[in-house]
Design a protein around this motif. Structure first.
Motif, PDB file in Angstrom:
ATOM      1  N   SER A  19      41.030 -17.434 -47.213  1.00  0.00           N
ATOM      2  CA  SER A  19      40.421 -17.823 -48.485  1.00  0.00           C
ATOM      3  C   SER A  19      41.529 -18.010 -49.513  1.00  0.00           C
ATOM      4  O   SER A  19      42.345 -17.112 -49.717  1.00  0.00           O
ATOM      5  CB  SER A  19      39.442 -16.742 -48.969  1.00  0.00           C
ATOM      6  N   ASN A  46      40.156 -12.447 -50.559  1.00  0.00           N
ATOM      7  CA  ASN A  46      38.846 -11.882 -50.234  1.00  0.00           C
ATOM      8  C   ASN A  46      38.920 -10.364 -50.368  1.00  0.00           C
ATOM      9  O   ASN A  46      39.676  -9.721 -49.638  1.00  0.00           O
ATOM     10  CB  ASN A  46      38.435 -12.253 -48.814  1.00  0.00           C
ATOM     11  N   TYR A  60      37.178 -12.353 -53.700  1.00  0.00           N
ATOM     12  CA  TYR A  60      37.754 -13.286 -54.658  1.00  0.00           C
ATOM     13  C   TYR A  60      36.913 -13.277 -55.930  1.00  0.00           C
ATOM     14  O   TYR A  60      35.781 -12.801 -55.945  1.00  0.00           O
ATOM     15  CB  TYR A  60      37.816 -14.699 -54.067  1.00  0.00           C
ATOM     16  N   THR A  88      36.569 -21.198 -53.984  1.00  0.00           N
ATOM     17  CA  THR A  88      37.692 -20.860 -53.118  1.00  0.00           C
ATOM     18  C   THR A  88      37.674 -21.793 -51.919  1.00  0.00           C
ATOM     19  O   THR A  88      36.611 -22.281 -51.502  1.00  0.00           O
ATOM     20  CB  THR A  88      37.624 -19.394 -52.648  1.00  0.00           C
ATOM     21  N   LEU A 111      38.261 -22.289 -48.001  1.00  0.00           N
ATOM     22  CA  LEU A 111      38.382 -21.622 -46.713  1.00  0.00           C
ATOM     23  C   LEU A 111      39.134 -22.544 -45.762  1.00  0.00           C
ATOM     24  O   LEU A 111      38.802 -23.725 -45.656  1.00  0.00           O
ATOM     25  CB  LEU A 111      37.001 -21.286 -46.151  1.00  0.00           C
ATOM     26  N   LEU A 115      32.794 -13.298 -46.846  1.00  0.00           N
ATOM     27  CA  LEU A 115      33.360 -13.621 -48.156  1.00  0.00           C
ATOM     28  C   LEU A 115      32.641 -12.861 -49.265  1.00  0.00           C
ATOM     29  O   LEU A 115      31.419 -12.953 -49.415  1.00  0.00           O
ATOM     30  CB  LEU A 115      33.259 -15.127 -48.393  1.00  0.00           C
TER      31      LEU A 115
END
Length: 479
Positions: free
Chosen positions: A240, A244, A246, A253, A255, A305
């Protein structure tokens, strides 16, 4: 007339001899005040010393010049790195300082000294390593993903991330730099593998890159990536861009998955339509995963996440039992920056409770809110209840609701029938089947979830005291 001409030529020649002799000067080979030059924005000054003779032959406008060779030691395309002011240096020996150009990189540089009045040039110095560390901070490879996977008989491509974003000062922004790749042989040792901007890996191991600054020490190195051969259940990881957990208030964000041929992203197990790239941008929290086609095999990766921006823990459970007169201290640990704490009792703010711990003296429902006040302004909360295992209730209840909310979850009866009172408690189903029978009831029925759908089941109880007095009644179970 002829004799006059000859005499004039001889006189002219004789007068010119002292002038020619005065214009000569010899400059010694420069001596280095260093063994290697490792320059950077914070340090870039190097000294050399040289002698010249005779001192009196220097003209008043003379300037001394320091030239830097190319990386092989040749002066055919030398670079001027220092020029003195006219007439500034008149005494031998002399020491001068110079700075390296920002594109300097090599192991065999030399310097030499030249004068302008009269013109003279020294021989080149001994060779020395010289590098200008134009980038001297850690950088990322493989999108900061700690793993890579290749198919049997195939390979995995490690690349330096470019362009640099956020905290990633990518060295690819500086075209003059070159890179070396290494494979770890132990936690503290490694072996050189290859040079270049990328590395194709076909052997398992942990790899990393360093900017090639020769024998100069440097902080320009990458993260480690562990590469393995794909197996049937092989997995990798997801990175991320905002970390994370975040900070969701900072925006989305990104990935990132490992290098592959094709991708399919999922959220909470559901396929995300159109999410078929190596990277997926989101501002949501949840369980994200991706299937990665590597060509001749496949792998997967996942990440849970969290958009809070910090982590927190509390050292009590959701339901806590205490004896009469006891208290319960709940303590929160958190990574939040400059956190603020608010404690609530039965949804009412507790005045003055602003520490990371609180001593609960009453039974009821509690809540604590943790707010990060620096950086990501977000809040996380924990809820818990405090109950007395054997409260001093006056009546035997005829209704319970075992739904996990901490209220009437179990059948709680007066203290004269529980915990050492030597009373026999029997609970029967509507069909007369004995569900529970004990002479030391602990206010803990039902211990397991009762399975029912629409009809609220009814149970019956019989309590026989130590002096053979009997209490009977029903218990209705509701959701």
């Amino acid at each position: 007339m002829k004799n006059f001409t000859i005499t004039y030529i001889v006189v002219f020649f004789m007068l010119s001899i002292p002038k020619t002799m005065a214009a000569q000067v010899v400059i010694s080979t420069p001596s280095l005040g260093f063994s290697q030059a490792c320059a950077s924005a914070s340090f870039n000054t190097y000294n050399i010393s040289f002698a010249f003779s005779p001192e009196g032959n220097l003209g008043s406008t003379n300037q001394f010049i320091i030239e830097l060779s190319d990386a092989s030691g040749a002066f055919s395309n030398a670079t001027v790195v220092y020029t003195s002011a006219q007439g500034a240096v008149t005494t031998s020996p002399a020491t001068l300082s110079f700075s390296l150009p920002t594109d300097t990189a090599g192991q065999s540089y030399k310097v030499r000294v030249k004068s302008t009045a009269p013109a003279a040039t020294s021989t080149g110095s001994v060779s020395f390593p010289a590098y200008y560390k134009i980038q001297d901070t850690p950088f990322s490879i493989n999108n900061l993903i700690e793993t890579g996977v290749y198919c049997s008989g195939g390979s995995y491509l490690l690349t330096i991330d470019n362009p640099g974003t956020g905290d990633n000062d990518s060295p690819l922004q500086y075209p003059s730099l070159t890179f070396n790749w290494y494979k770890e042989t132990s936690p503290t040792t490694s072996v050189f593998v290859a040079s270049g901007n990328t590395l194709s890996v076909n052997q398992p191991g942990t790899y990393f890159a360093e900017t090639n600054y020769g024998s100069c020490t440097s902080n320009s190195f990458s993260n480690r990536v562990t590469v393995s051969e794909s197996t049937t259940n092989g997995t990798s990881t997801i990175n991320s861009s905002l970390g994370n957990p975040y900070c969701a208030s900072q925006g989305s964000t990104t990935l990132s998955a490992i290098n592959g041929v094709s991708y399919q992203w999922y959220k909470d197990g559901v396929e995300i339509s159109g999410a078929t790239n190596q990277m997926y941008e989101t501002n949501e929290t949840g369980a994200f995963s991706v299937d990665i086609d590597l060509g001749d095999c496949s792998t997967s990766a996942s990440i849970d996440l969290d958009g809070i921006g910090f982590t927190s823990e509390i050292d009590v459970t959701e339901v806590n039992m205490i004896e009469d007169g006891e208290t319960l201290t709940a303590t929160v640990t958190t990574t939040a920056s400059s956190p603020e704490f608010k404690w609530y009792f039965n949804d009412t703010l507790i005045t003055g409770a602003t520490a990371n711990s609180y001593e609960a003296t009453k039974t009821g429902n509690y809540k604590v809110e943790i707010t990060q006040t620096v950086g990501c302004d977000t809040t996380k909360e924990f809820q818990f209840s405090v109950q007395t295992a054997f409260p001093n209730v006056s009546d035997i209840p005829n209704l319970i609701s075992p739904n996990g909310d901490g209220i009437n979850d179990t059948w709680v009866i007066p203290q004269e029938y529980v915990n050492g009172a030597n009373a026999t408690v029997t609970i029967l189903s509507a069909q007369g089947e004995i569900i529970l029978q004990t002479n030391n009831y602990l206010n803990n029925w039902p211990e397991n979830q009762l399975d029912f759908k629409s009809v609220n089941p009814v149970y019956y109880y019989v309590i026989t005291t130590s002096d053979n007095k009997t209490k009977k009644g029903s218990i209705t179970v509701v959701k």
